[in-house]
Scaffold this motif. Structure first.
Motif, PDB file in Angstrom:
ATOM      1  N   VAL A   1      11.696 -49.850  56.035  1.00 44.62           N
ATOM      2  CA  VAL A   1      11.241 -49.340  57.332  1.00 44.62           C
ATOM      3  C   VAL A   1      11.161 -50.487  58.342  1.00 44.62           C
ATOM      4  N   PRO A   2      11.273 -50.160  59.638  1.00 42.23           N
ATOM      5  CA  PRO A   2      11.059 -51.190  60.661  1.00 42.23           C
ATOM      6  C   PRO A   2       9.616 -51.681  60.641  1.00 42.23           C
ATOM      7  N   ASN A   3       9.425 -52.872  61.164  1.00 40.38           N
ATOM      8  CA  ASN A   3       8.099 -53.499  61.180  1.00 40.38           C
ATOM      9  C   ASN A   3       7.694 -53.788  62.621  1.00 40.38           C
TER      10      ASN A   3
ATOM     11  N   PHE B   1      19.370 -58.896  58.681  1.00 42.55           N
ATOM     12  CA  PHE B   1      20.384 -58.438  59.629  1.00 42.55           C
ATOM     13  C   PHE B   1      19.793 -57.511  60.689  1.00 42.55           C
ATOM     14  N   ASP B   2      18.724 -56.812  60.340  1.00 45.78           N
ATOM     15  CA  ASP B   2      18.141 -55.843  61.271  1.00 45.78           C
ATOM     16  C   ASP B   2      17.672 -56.494  62.567  1.00 45.78           C
ATOM     17  N   ALA B   3      17.186 -57.714  62.486  1.00 42.94           N
ATOM     18  CA  ALA B   3      16.705 -58.394  63.686  1.00 42.94           C
ATOM     19  C   ALA B   3      17.825 -58.545  64.715  1.00 42.94           C
TER      20      ALA B   3
ATOM     21  N   LYS C   1      31.261 -51.042  65.255  1.00 40.49           N
ATOM     22  CA  LYS C   1      31.970 -51.968  64.368  1.00 40.49           C
ATOM     23  C   LYS C   1      31.015 -52.986  63.755  1.00 40.49           C
ATOM     24  N   VAL C   2      30.054 -53.442  64.555  1.00 38.64           N
ATOM     25  CA  VAL C   2      29.039 -54.368  64.029  1.00 38.64           C
ATOM     26  C   VAL C   2      28.238 -53.671  62.931  1.00 38.64           C
ATOM     27  N   TYR C   3      27.812 -52.440  63.227  1.00 39.89           N
ATOM     28  CA  TYR C   3      27.004 -51.685  62.266  1.00 39.89           C
ATOM     29  C   TYR C   3      27.762 -51.484  60.951  1.00 39.89           C
TER      30      TYR C   3
ATOM     31  N   GLU D   1       6.703 -61.433  58.827  1.00 38.84           N
ATOM     32  CA  GLU D   1       6.843 -60.229  59.648  1.00 38.84           C
ATOM     33  C   GLU D   1       8.289 -60.084  60.143  1.00 38.84           C
ATOM     34  N   TYR D   2       9.190 -59.727  59.222  1.00 39.49           N
ATOM     35  CA  TYR D   2      10.592 -59.527  59.571  1.00 39.49           C
ATOM     36  C   TYR D   2      10.769 -58.212  60.338  1.00 39.49           C
ATOM     37  N   SER D   3      11.886 -58.080  61.036  1.00 36.82           N
ATOM     38  CA  SER D   3      12.162 -56.897  61.854  1.00 36.82           C
ATOM     39  C   SER D   3      12.098 -55.611  61.030  1.00 36.82           C
ATOM     40  N   SER D   4      12.655 -55.663  59.831  1.00 39.42           N
ATOM     41  CA  SER D   4      12.538 -54.560  58.870  1.00 39.42           C
ATOM     42  C   SER D   4      12.206 -55.144  57.510  1.00 39.42           C
ATOM     43  N   LEU D   5      11.500 -54.353  56.717  1.00 41.39           N
ATOM     44  CA  LEU D   5      11.083 -54.815  55.385  1.00 41.39           C
ATOM     45  C   LEU D   5      11.408 -53.762  54.336  1.00 41.39           C
TER      46      LEU D   5
END
Length: 285
Positions: free
Chosen positions: A185-187, A236-238, A69-71, A274-278
């Motif tokens: 992509v993830p970082n 939001f990815d973080a 549900k969060v996703y 350096e975010y979780s995803s970029l």
């Protein structure tokens, strides 16, 4: 292909990670110092079987669990942001190709905004769900020939690609002269990656074969005469990755703790970038 063939050479052991989604097997994540990136080793010969799980949310529209549900809630917000990004590009034909289209939601919102769409998705279950939404997807990028696209998007897809060098060459071939290639992509240099270490959900071995830094994206694409025009955060990815990472680390999602780690990750990234995803917006030069 030149130096791009060196991605699997001169690797240094870095960390061991477990597949928490399907097999519970352990894989080694190796460091390539020349490209400042990580490589998963070994790659299973039956890699497609490692996507066969109800927990692999991008291939379903499931809303069963709290995490589902969060996703799905976050996905609705990010879809609008993705659309806003591609609408900011100056294009005439408005032809877009979405690679790794999943269940077709991004292309569906593109259609409603007058884009001419084409998508690629190898997973048959995801294809069927997309078809119910009126989105017909091809199963292989290599089957697309004699076409050019103003925008090509890969939302968390490049890390899954086995033949990375050849794939990038094909993407460039399909991109119009003034087109934009958009890659998310993830970082692995983010705070949440460093905090959770082997439990960091975005390692996602063995499905994620490559683990990119900003430096590696710049270098790999420069070898195809492409330049990063813009880099954008996926904040939001973080939070979502921290939720999963908490589950892997402790057996529980610990939403308060996960939200705190996601918040700290985004806060630190305001100065480090350096975010979780970029998201990288690339063009030919």
């Amino acid at each position: 292909m030149g130096k791009k063939r060196e991605l699997h050479k001169r690797l240094v052991p870095f960390i061991n990670c477990k597949d928490y989604t399907v097999s519970r097997e352990t894989y080694e994540v190796m460091f390539n110092p020349e490209y400042d990136m990580m490589v998963t080793s070994p790659v299973p010969v039956d890699l497609e079987n490692y996507y066969q799980s109800e927990d692999y949310i991008s291939h379903t529209d499931s809303k069963k669990s709290i995490l589902d549900k969060v996703y799905q809630s976050v996905k609705n917000i990010t879809l609008k942001r993705k659309l806003s990004l591609i609408n900011s590009f100056k294009t005439e034909a408005k032809n877009i190709l979405d690679v790794g289209a999943g269940t077709g939601d991004f292309l569906k919102i593109c259609v409603s905004n007058n884009w001419n769409v084409l998508g690629v998705e190898p997973n048959s279950n995801a294809q069927n769900i997309a078809k119910e939404k009126g989105i017909i997807l091809k199963d292989d990028l290599l089957k697309i020939t004699n076409q050019k696209f103003d925008v090509i998007t890969l939302w968390h897809v490049l890390e899954h690609v086995e033949m990375l060098s050849d794939y990038i060459t094909k993407l460039k071939e399909l991109l119009s002269e003034n087109g934009r290639l958009v890659i998310a992509v993830p970082n692995y240099k983010s705070y949440d990656a460093k905090y959770y270490k082997e439990f960091w959900a975005a390692f996602d071995v063995p499905r994620h074969l490559w683990h990119f830094s900003q430096c590696s994206i710049h270098k790999i694409f420069s070898e195809e005469n492409m330049i990063v025009e813009k880099t954008l955060p996926m904040k939001f990815d973080a939070y979502y990755v921290s939720l999963l990472s908490e589950k892997y680390k402790t057996g529980k999602m610990n939403p308060v703790r996960a939200f705190y780690r996601g918040f700290i990750s985004n806060l630190k990234a305001r100065s480090s970038s350096e975010y979780s995803s970029l998201i990288y917006v690339l063009k030919k030069y």
